[in-house]
Scaffold this active site. Sequence first.
Site, mmCIF file in Angstrom:
data_model
loop_
_atom_site.group_PDB
_atom_site.id
_atom_site.type_symbol
_atom_site.label_atom_id
_atom_site.label_comp_id
_atom_site.label_asym_id
_atom_site.label_seq_id
_atom_site.Cartn_x
_atom_site.Cartn_y
_atom_site.Cartn_z
ATOM 1 N N GLY A 19 0.823 -1.219 0.000
ATOM 2 C CA GLY A 19 0.000 0.000 0.000
ATOM 3 C C GLY A 19 0.850 1.259 0.000
ATOM 4 N N SER A 175 -5.190 -12.411 -4.449
ATOM 5 C CA SER A 175 -3.983 -13.238 -4.351
ATOM 6 C C SER A 175 -4.059 -14.400 -5.330
ATOM 7 C CB SER A 175 -3.888 -13.761 -2.920
ATOM 8 O OG SER A 175 -2.967 -14.807 -2.831
ATOM 9 N N TYR A 197 -7.497 -17.675 4.620
ATOM 10 C CA TYR A 197 -6.915 -16.645 3.742
ATOM 11 C C TYR A 197 -7.324 -16.907 2.288
ATOM 12 C CZ TYR A 197 -3.378 -13.655 1.536
ATOM 13 O OH TYR A 197 -2.738 -12.691 0.779
HETATM 14 N N1 LIG Z 1 2.940 -9.967 0.496
HETATM 15 C C1 LIG Z 1 2.504 -10.836 -0.394
HETATM 16 O O1 LIG Z 1 3.256 -11.726 -0.871
HETATM 17 C C2 LIG Z 1 1.087 -10.803 -0.846
HETATM 18 C C3 LIG Z 1 0.171 -9.917 -0.306
HETATM 19 N N2 LIG Z 1 -1.128 -9.915 -0.768
HETATM 20 C C4 LIG Z 1 -2.105 -8.974 -0.226
HETATM 21 O O2 LIG Z 1 -1.602 -7.658 -0.295
HETATM 22 C C5 LIG Z 1 -2.262 -6.832 0.668
HETATM 23 C C6 LIG Z 1 -1.246 -5.976 1.354
HETATM 24 O O3 LIG Z 1 -0.428 -6.817 2.136
HETATM 25 P P1 LIG Z 1 1.138 -6.601 2.343
HETATM 26 O O4 LIG Z 1 1.523 -5.212 1.986
HETATM 27 O O5 LIG Z 1 1.821 -7.729 1.719
HETATM 28 O O6 LIG Z 1 1.243 -6.863 3.906
HETATM 29 P P2 LIG Z 1 1.374 -5.860 5.131
HETATM 30 O O7 LIG Z 1 1.128 -6.683 6.328
HETATM 31 O O8 LIG Z 1 2.625 -5.085 5.014
HETATM 32 O O9 LIG Z 1 0.168 -4.861 4.858
HETATM 33 C C7 LIG Z 1 -1.141 -5.150 5.199
HETATM 34 C C8 LIG Z 1 -1.792 -3.842 5.513
HETATM 35 O O10 LIG Z 1 -3.138 -4.079 5.905
HETATM 36 C C9 LIG Z 1 -3.377 -3.372 7.088
HETATM 37 N N3 LIG Z 1 -4.401 -4.004 7.917
HETATM 38 C C10 LIG Z 1 -4.440 -5.252 8.376
HETATM 39 N N4 LIG Z 1 -5.523 -5.427 9.131
HETATM 40 C C11 LIG Z 1 -6.177 -4.244 9.158
HETATM 41 C C12 LIG Z 1 -7.360 -3.785 9.779
HETATM 42 N N5 LIG Z 1 -8.090 -4.572 10.547
HETATM 43 N N6 LIG Z 1 -7.746 -2.504 9.563
HETATM 44 C C13 LIG Z 1 -7.004 -1.672 8.788
HETATM 45 N N7 LIG Z 1 -5.872 -2.052 8.197
HETATM 46 C C14 LIG Z 1 -5.463 -3.323 8.379
HETATM 47 C C15 LIG Z 1 -2.055 -3.387 7.824
HETATM 48 O O11 LIG Z 1 -2.052 -2.392 8.815
HETATM 49 P P3 LIG Z 1 -1.099 -2.519 10.123
HETATM 50 O O12 LIG Z 1 0.175 -1.880 9.698
HETATM 51 O O13 LIG Z 1 -1.849 -1.781 11.174
HETATM 52 O O14 LIG Z 1 -0.915 -3.963 10.430
HETATM 53 C C16 LIG Z 1 -1.095 -3.150 6.693
HETATM 54 O O15 LIG Z 1 -0.950 -1.794 6.408
HETATM 55 C C17 LIG Z 1 -3.030 -7.788 1.573
HETATM 56 O O16 LIG Z 1 -4.384 -7.775 1.225
HETATM 57 C C18 LIG Z 1 -2.432 -9.160 1.246
HETATM 58 O O17 LIG Z 1 -3.326 -10.202 1.468
HETATM 59 C C19 LIG Z 1 -1.527 -10.743 -1.779
HETATM 60 C C20 LIG Z 1 -0.663 -11.626 -2.346
HETATM 61 C C21 LIG Z 1 0.715 -11.739 -1.918
HETATM 62 C C1 LIG Z 2 12.829 -21.413 -1.483
HETATM 63 C C2 LIG Z 2 11.654 -20.623 -1.000
HETATM 64 C C3 LIG Z 2 11.053 -19.822 -2.087
HETATM 65 C C4 LIG Z 2 10.698 -21.503 -0.244
HETATM 66 C C5 LIG Z 2 9.442 -20.810 0.277
HETATM 67 C C6 LIG Z 2 8.284 -21.778 0.357
HETATM 68 C C7 LIG Z 2 6.937 -21.149 0.745
HETATM 69 C C8 LIG Z 2 6.997 -20.613 2.152
HETATM 70 C C9 LIG Z 2 6.494 -20.083 -0.281
HETATM 71 C C10 LIG Z 2 6.416 -20.656 -1.698
HETATM 72 C C11 LIG Z 2 5.310 -19.909 -2.425
HETATM 73 C C12 LIG Z 2 4.936 -18.782 -1.471
HETATM 74 C C13 LIG Z 2 3.671 -18.016 -1.605
HETATM 75 C C14 LIG Z 2 3.094 -17.410 -0.518
HETATM 76 C C15 LIG Z 2 3.680 -17.584 0.846
HETATM 77 C C16 LIG Z 2 5.039 -18.283 0.908
HETATM 78 C C17 LIG Z 2 5.116 -19.427 -0.089
HETATM 79 C C18 LIG Z 2 4.047 -20.462 0.243
HETATM 80 C C19 LIG Z 2 1.770 -16.669 -0.618
HETATM 81 C C20 LIG Z 2 0.693 -17.660 -0.283
HETATM 82 C C21 LIG Z 2 1.712 -15.474 0.351
HETATM 83 C C22 LIG Z 2 0.406 -14.772 0.322
HETATM 84 C C23 LIG Z 2 -0.263 -14.717 -0.973
HETATM 85 O O1 LIG Z 2 -1.284 -14.044 -1.069
HETATM 86 C C24 LIG Z 2 0.188 -15.478 -2.158
HETATM 87 C C25 LIG Z 2 1.583 -16.086 -2.019
HETATM 88 C C26 LIG Z 2 1.812 -17.156 -3.096
HETATM 89 C C27 LIG Z 2 3.176 -17.788 -3.003
#
Ligand SMILES: NC(=O)C1=CN([C@@H]2O[C@H](COP(=O)(O)OP(=O)(O)OC[C@H]3O[C@@H](n4cnc5c(N)ncnc54)[C@H](OP(=O)(O)O)[C@@H]3O)[C@@H](O)[C@H]2O)C=CC1
Ligand SMILES: CC(C)CCC[C@@H](C)[C@H]1CC[C@H]2C3=C(CC[C@]12C)[C@@]1(C)CCC(=O)C[C@@H]1CC3
Length: 331
Positions: A19, A175, A197
């Site tokens: 974000g 996701s 999730y």
């Molecule tokens: N990282 C990844 O590999 C992936 C992430 N996503 C999605 O991307 C989005 C962003 O996540 P990401 O940046 O990775 O993770 P972060 O944990 O860094 O960010 C999540 C954000 O959501 C906020 N949040 C969580 N709960 C609440 C709540 N109850 N009210 C208001 N805000 C809230 C958090 O705020 P706070 O700082 O207060 O915790 C934080 O700013 C999520 O929807 C996640 O599911 C999807 C696929 C892969």
């Molecule tokens: C050698 C490494 C890359 C091993 C890591 C293994 C797993 C922990 C990861 C492989 C694919 C990843 C993945 C996510 C989390 C970590 C893994 C399972 C997510 C599920 C995280 C949240 C999402 O929304 C999608 C991601 C897809 C891939």
Amino acid sequence: MIRSLHCGQDLKTVTGGIGLALCERLLSHDAQVQLCLACRNGQRAEAARQALLVSHPQAHISLVQLDVGSMHSVFKAAQEVRQRYNRLDYLYLNAGIMPNPQVDHKAFYKGLFSGKAVHMFSTGEGLLTQKDEVTSDGLQQVFATNLFGHFILVRELEPLLCRPGNSSLIIWTSSSNARRSAFSLDDLQHKQGNESYSSSKYASDLLSLAFNRHYNSKGLYSSVICPGLVMTNLTYGILPSFFWTLIMPIMWLIRIFTNTFTLTPYNGAEALFWLFKQKPEALDPMAKYHSLTSGLGNNYTQPCKMDIDDIMAETLYEKLLDLEDAIRKKL
Ligand SMILES: NC(=O)C1=CN([C@@H]2O[C@H](COP(=O)(O)OP(=O)(O)OC[C@H]3O[C@@H](n4cnc5c(N)ncnc54)[C@H](OP(=O)(O)O)[C@@H]3O)[C@@H](O)[C@H]2O)C=CC1
Ligand SMILES: CC(C)CCC[C@@H](C)[C@H]1CC[C@H]2C3=C(CC[C@]12C)[C@@]1(C)CCC(=O)C[C@@H]1CC3
């Protein structure tokens, strides 16, 4: 004037999540854009605002307190936004949680030699389970935070999003982990299973389609993105940050086979940013827009058909309306 509301933009670590990276990218693209960050923690929200102001001193950035998992907070935040603004052009529904994640190591090693390794790395399918909790509203926490709070927010902001002659766009951060088999219309909140999730993200894909069916005629459009695998607090909850840093060279290598390893919040925000530059009317309601990064580090956005259908989407929508009624009566 373009106004954009973002849910979940707190600066938790020095790098911040997807974000915050999006906000940086939006301001670099157009310094006039007006941002409203909706965050649950006031101090962290102010820190995020200050961080953005360092690189963009003239930026218009306001804050609103929102815990999207608490329905009282959602109604209050929506009221505050309605008082402050008369229109919203973009609503980024980015807040998301994955509480108590557990990695199935056996499934990981099996998957490595199964011929489906690329699919496993790009979706995490079969590797992750979560332990969910119940909120003070009596809702499952993942469902409330990743889906239902956003649903209520959109409904409450309808007057700002639906304006004759103007189109607006809501954008769900979904996701690649969203899977039909993890979701059930008989158990919307995923009380029974341990993949809350995946279930909540699949529900957001369906809900986006339903919103398009119900609101396109009023000028409101909905789209879904997947940021890829990004190093943020969410992934640091799955494995410790030092471990991710240690295996970074392996992940760059895997990126050659699956461009879904975007890895940095900047890259992960690619599809969110790309959507900002599109005409909402031209977007495909059945597509999920993926942020992808090539082996050479080039970012691009690619649409991919979602495994969703109108009947399921409509049933989900009806059930959420019923739940909205029940919550309104309770609050
Ligand atoms: N990282 C990844 O590999 C992936 C992430 N996503 C999605 O991307 C989005 C962003 O996540 P990401 O940046 O990775 O993770 P972060 O944990 O860094 O960010 C999540 C954000 O959501 C906020 N949040 C969580 N709960 C609440 C709540 N109850 N009210 C208001 N805000 C809230 C958090 O705020 P706070 O700082 O207060 O915790 C934080 O700013 C999520 O929807 C996640 O599911 C999807 C696929 C892969
Ligand atoms: C050698 C490494 C890359 C091993 C890591 C293994 C797993 C922990 C990861 C492989 C694919 C990843 C993945 C996510 C989390 C970590 C893994 C399972 C997510 C599920 C995280 C949240 C999402 O929304 C999608 C991601 C897809 C891939």
